[in-house]
Design a protein around this motif. Structure first.
Motif, PDB file in Angstrom:
ATOM      1  N   ALA A 236       5.843   0.279  -2.380  1.00 33.12           N
ATOM      2  CA  ALA A 236       6.480   0.920  -1.220  1.00 33.12           C
ATOM      3  C   ALA A 236       7.173   2.220  -1.607  1.00 33.12           C
ATOM      4  CB  ALA A 236       7.474  -0.043  -0.579  1.00 33.12           C
ATOM      5  N   ALA A 237       7.596   2.337  -2.872  1.00 34.24           N
ATOM      6  CA  ALA A 237       8.292   3.542  -3.338  1.00 34.24           C
ATOM      7  C   ALA A 237       7.330   4.658  -3.753  1.00 34.24           C
ATOM      8  CB  ALA A 237       9.190   3.190  -4.520  1.00 34.24           C
ATOM      9  N   VAL A 238       6.050   4.355  -3.859  1.00 32.07           N
ATOM     10  CA  VAL A 238       5.066   5.344  -4.300  1.00 32.07           C
ATOM     11  C   VAL A 238       4.701   6.254  -3.130  1.00 32.07           C
ATOM     12  CG1 VAL A 238       2.743   5.703  -5.224  1.00 32.07           C
ATOM     13  CG2 VAL A 238       4.089   3.735  -5.976  1.00 32.07           C
ATOM     14  N   PRO A 239       5.072   7.553  -3.206  1.00 34.32           N
ATOM     15  CA  PRO A 239       4.611   8.458  -2.152  1.00 34.32           C
ATOM     16  C   PRO A 239       3.102   8.611  -2.293  1.00 34.32           C
ATOM     17  CG  PRO A 239       6.245   9.518  -3.576  1.00 34.32           C
ATOM     18  CD  PRO A 239       5.884   8.212  -4.190  1.00 34.32           C
ATOM     19  N   ALA A 240       2.394   8.274  -1.272  1.00 27.22           N
ATOM     20  CA  ALA A 240       0.931   8.304  -1.369  1.00 27.22           C
ATOM     21  C   ALA A 240       0.354   8.740  -0.029  1.00 27.22           C
ATOM     22  CB  ALA A 240       0.416   6.922  -1.767  1.00 27.22           C
ATOM     23  N   LEU A 241      -0.895   8.513   0.111  1.00 20.48           N
ATOM     24  CA  LEU A 241      -1.585   8.881   1.338  1.00 20.48           C
ATOM     25  C   LEU A 241      -0.998   8.151   2.543  1.00 20.48           C
ATOM     26  CD1 LEU A 241      -5.196   8.481  -0.045  1.00 20.48           C
ATOM     27  CD2 LEU A 241      -4.024  10.619   0.377  1.00 20.48           C
ATOM     28  N   GLU A 242      -0.995   8.811   3.656  1.00 20.00           N
ATOM     29  CA  GLU A 242      -0.572   8.194   4.911  1.00 20.00           C
ATOM     30  C   GLU A 242      -1.754   8.271   5.864  1.00 20.00           C
ATOM     31  OE1 GLU A 242       2.224   6.605   5.351  1.00 20.00           O
ATOM     32  OE2 GLU A 242       3.229   7.234   3.534  1.00 20.00           O
ATOM     33  N   PRO A 243      -1.885   7.413   6.813  1.00 18.76           N
ATOM     34  CA  PRO A 243      -1.013   6.288   7.105  1.00 18.76           C
ATOM     35  C   PRO A 243      -1.265   5.123   6.163  1.00 18.76           C
ATOM     36  CG  PRO A 243      -2.822   6.333   8.662  1.00 18.76           C
ATOM     37  CD  PRO A 243      -2.967   7.547   7.778  1.00 18.76           C
TER      38      PRO A 243
ATOM     39  N   PHE B  68     -12.112   3.111  -3.650  1.00 21.11           N
ATOM     40  CA  PHE B  68     -11.913   4.490  -3.180  1.00 21.11           C
ATOM     41  C   PHE B  68     -13.107   4.928  -2.345  1.00 21.11           C
ATOM     42  CE2 PHE B  68      -9.228   4.168  -6.890  1.00 21.11           C
ATOM     43  CZ  PHE B  68      -8.096   4.890  -6.536  1.00 21.11           C
ATOM     44  N   THR B  69     -12.830   5.529  -1.203  1.00 25.85           N
ATOM     45  CA  THR B  69     -13.872   6.081  -0.336  1.00 25.85           C
ATOM     46  C   THR B  69     -13.525   7.535  -0.046  1.00 25.85           C
ATOM     47  OG1 THR B  69     -14.305   3.931   0.666  1.00 25.85           O
ATOM     48  CG2 THR B  69     -15.030   5.867   1.901  1.00 25.85           C
ATOM     49  N   GLY B  70     -14.460   8.433  -0.348  1.00 18.62           N
ATOM     50  CA  GLY B  70     -14.274   9.851  -0.057  1.00 18.62           C
ATOM     51  C   GLY B  70     -13.420  10.603  -1.070  1.00 18.62           C
ATOM     52  N   PHE B  71     -13.158  10.004  -2.220  1.00 11.57           N
ATOM     53  CA  PHE B  71     -12.344  10.641  -3.269  1.00 11.57           C
ATOM     54  C   PHE B  71     -13.249  11.238  -4.338  1.00 11.57           C
ATOM     55  CE2 PHE B  71      -9.108   8.179  -1.349  1.00 11.57           C
ATOM     56  CZ  PHE B  71      -7.871   8.605  -1.808  1.00 11.57           C
TER      57      PHE B  71
ATOM     58  N   THR C 111      -4.058  -0.489   2.619  1.00 14.54           N
ATOM     59  CA  THR C 111      -5.020   0.582   2.840  1.00 14.54           C
ATOM     60  C   THR C 111      -4.240   1.864   3.074  1.00 14.54           C
ATOM     61  OG1 THR C 111      -6.570  -0.993   3.836  1.00 14.54           O
ATOM     62  CG2 THR C 111      -6.984   1.348   4.222  1.00 14.54           C
ATOM     63  N   LEU C 112      -4.617   2.910   2.352  1.00 17.23           N
ATOM     64  CA  LEU C 112      -3.959   4.215   2.448  1.00 17.23           C
ATOM     65  C   LEU C 112      -4.982   5.261   2.841  1.00 17.23           C
ATOM     66  CD1 LEU C 112      -2.123   4.082  -0.978  1.00 17.23           C
ATOM     67  CD2 LEU C 112      -1.117   3.573   1.229  1.00 17.23           C
ATOM     68  N   GLY C 113      -4.605   6.139   3.763  1.00 16.85           N
ATOM     69  CA  GLY C 113      -5.474   7.249   4.124  1.00 16.85           C
ATOM     70  C   GLY C 113      -6.079   7.077   5.497  1.00 16.85           C
ATOM     71  N   THR C 114      -7.106   7.866   5.765  1.00 21.04           N
ATOM     72  CA  THR C 114      -7.768   7.871   7.061  1.00 21.04           C
ATOM     73  C   THR C 114      -9.257   7.602   6.873  1.00 21.04           C
ATOM     74  OG1 THR C 114      -8.101  10.254   6.908  1.00 21.04           O
ATOM     75  CG2 THR C 114      -6.121   9.514   8.049  1.00 21.04           C
TER      76      THR C 114
END
Length: 87
Positions: free
Chosen positions: A13-20, A63-66, A29-32
């Motif tokens: 939860a403390a890791v700034p990462a992709l949103e949403p 990972f998808t799209g990375f 799940t992170l990202g769009t």
């Protein structure tokens, strides 16, 4: 990882990462659409080290799209937040 699910979620939860973010009991799940990472936690397994017992879980990253460079950067960034003292 020698970590239980509750501790993983607390630290992640403390890791700034992709949103949403979409957080479930055993997955995050992170990202769009088209650019996301899905992190799955396997069931916890107790690991015994003499008299010491620690929870352990396998963590799967999809990972998808990375690009390869983005994946490396993601793990470098995440690793900083999961480091613990001890050398």
């Amino acid at each position: 990882m020698t970590i239980n699910h509750a501790e993983f979620h607390r630290m992640f939860a403390a890791v700034p990462a992709l949103e949403p973010r979409k957080v479930e009991k055993n997955a995050i799940t992170l990202g769009t659409a088209g650019h996301y990472v899905r992190i799955r936690l396997a069931p916890e397994i107790p690991q015994r080290f003499g008299a010491l017992t620690l929870a352990s879980t396998t963590v799967d990253f999809e990972f998808t799209g990375f690009s390869p460079e983005e994946i490396v950067a993601f793990f470098v960034h995440m690793d900083r937040y999961f480091q613990r003292a001890g050398g």
